[in-house]
Design an enzyme around this catalytic site. Structure first.
Site, PDB file in Angstrom:
ATOM      1  N   HIS A 284      -1.985  -3.130  -2.253  1.00 17.72           N
ATOM      2  CA  HIS A 284      -1.456  -4.472  -2.538  1.00 17.72           C
ATOM      3  C   HIS A 284      -0.007  -4.592  -2.076  1.00 17.72           C
ATOM      4  O   HIS A 284       0.411  -5.642  -1.583  1.00 17.72           O
ATOM      5  CB  HIS A 284      -1.577  -4.795  -4.032  1.00 17.72           C
ATOM      6  N   CYS A 285       0.761  -3.520  -2.208  1.00 19.59           N
ATOM      7  CA  CYS A 285       2.184  -3.537  -1.839  1.00 19.59           C
ATOM      8  C   CYS A 285       2.417  -3.699  -0.339  1.00 19.59           C
ATOM      9  O   CYS A 285       3.462  -4.199   0.075  1.00 19.59           O
ATOM     10  CB  CYS A 285       2.867  -2.241  -2.272  1.00 19.59           C
ATOM     11  N   ILE A 286       1.479  -3.225   0.483  1.00 22.06           N
ATOM     12  CA  ILE A 286       1.693  -3.251   1.941  1.00 22.06           C
ATOM     13  C   ILE A 286       1.016  -4.446   2.604  1.00 22.06           C
ATOM     14  O   ILE A 286       0.988  -4.543   3.830  1.00 22.06           O
ATOM     15  CB  ILE A 286       1.225  -1.941   2.615  1.00 22.06           C
TER      16      ILE A 286
END
EC number: 3.5.3.12
Length: 370
Positions: A360-362
């Site tokens: 989700h962060c990338i």
């Protein structure tokens, strides 16, 4: 390959005034953005392992949604070799590769028009616990992504990362006090002032404040590693039954909040518990490949903030991180139970976790609007 070196049109109004709001992640998406990882002081072997992992993530997303990847000019030739051919490479300079946090939050209106919110960014804390310096290129990423799509841009007067907020598209915003109220983000703003800005720029009405995120999460406890919406009225929470684990009091406190709140539509929440992997730790070999620089050191024996909640919903797919053979299948089955209509796709993602985040962060989704 295209070039996105020109700024997007800047607006002087606010999304809520103009009838725009942030849709939920399960709304239809026209694209997902990623950014090329290369920092040798964050990614071992100058990002070689991470790049291969990012390619697998891009491939998993590409089965459902077109993928764009921002790549600094010096790395374009390498990225063309590593990335699947369906990925659109866009020349964008960056300090690191966290598209969720440096990319725009795209808002939509009832007619399906898209615009973007460009938040302030200080590398998760600036000179007071931030993760690297400088971050000047990251500050420009959102505007360049918006330019690629031809979306007008709102410039929000708030330091905020996309991973620190989740919305249900129906007026509710979920976040953590550990991050949003941290003195290293917006020290001059009160909780009420921060809520007012989120109302203005996300067009939300109700806030669910969890106290803390995942143990050892270097972002100061981003919500996207801890808890997310599955659909209106339902959330997925990072969980452990081990009362001796440092994560337990964090997850238990979050559960207590979630059980005793309602969303913007007045609904009590249905809560799905997603077991944590591990615990997982950085190995000697993994830490050796990271060079010294201005980034936070990667130390052998350090606990990693692994979480299956750090998945991406993209159209008819859930792309989630494979982190631990002992729990991966349990997580996959649980996600399939929560999302019966979606295809659940796991990608080996330890390499992303070693750099401080996960799938989700990338990634940063661009809603279709219509």
């Amino acid at each position: 390959m295209t070039n996105a070196n020109v700024d997007a049109t800047q607006l002087t109004t606010k999304p809520s005034q103009d009838g725009f709001y942030m849709p939920a992640e399960w709304a239809a998406q026209q694209a997902v953005w990623m950014i090329w990882p290369y920092r040798p002081d964050n990614w071992r072997s100058a990002g070689a392992y991470a790049q291969a992992t990012f390619a697998k993530v891009a491939d998993a997303i590409g089965g459902a949604t077109p993928v764009y990847m921002g790549v600094p000019q010096a790395f374009l030739a390498e990225a063309q070799k590593v990335m699947p051919s369906h990925v659109t490479l866009v020349e964008i300079d960056s300090n690191d590769c966290w598209a969720r946090d440096t990319g725009p939050t795209v808002v939509v209106n009832a007619e399906g028009e898209c615009r973007g919110v460009d938040w302030g960014f200080n590398a998760w804390g600036g000179h007071n616990g931030g993760l690297y310096f400088p971050w000047d290129k990251d500050e420009q990423v959102a505007a360049q992504m918006l330019k690629q799509h031809g979306f007008a841009r709102y410039s929000a007067p708030l330091i905020l990362e996309g991973g620190s907020i989740h919305v249900d598209g129906e007026g509710t915003c979920m976040t953590t006090a550990e991050c949003l109220l941290n003195a290293n983000r917006n020290p001059d703003l009160t909780k009420e002032q921060i809520e007012a800005l989120l109302r203005d720029y996300l067009n939300v009405k109700q806030f669910i404040w969890l106290e803390e995120g995942v143990y050892m999460d270097e972002t100061d406890g981003h919500i996207d590693n801890m808890c997310c919406f599955a659909r209106p009225g339902e959330v997925v929470l990072h969980w452990t039954d081990d009362e001796t684990d440092p994560q337990y009091p964090r997850s238990k406190a979050a559960l207590d909040v979630l059980q005793n709140t309602v969303d913007a539509q007045g609904r009590k929440l249905k809560i799905h518990l997603l077991p944590q992997p591990g615990p997982l730790y950085c190995t000697e070999e993994e830490s050796k490949g990271v060079t010294e620089g201005t980034g936070v050191p990667r130390t052998a024996g350090e606990r990693l903030a692994g979480s299956y909640v750090n998945f991406l919903i993209t159209n008819d797919r859930i792309v989630f991180p494979l982190l631990d053979p002992a729990t991966d299948d349990i997580a996959a089955q649980k996600l399939q139970d929560i999302f019966p209509e979606h295809k659940i796709v796991g990608v080996p993602a330890r390499e992303i976790l070693l750099g401080g985040g996960n799938i989700h962060c990338i990634t940063q989704q661009i809603p279709s609007g219509k």
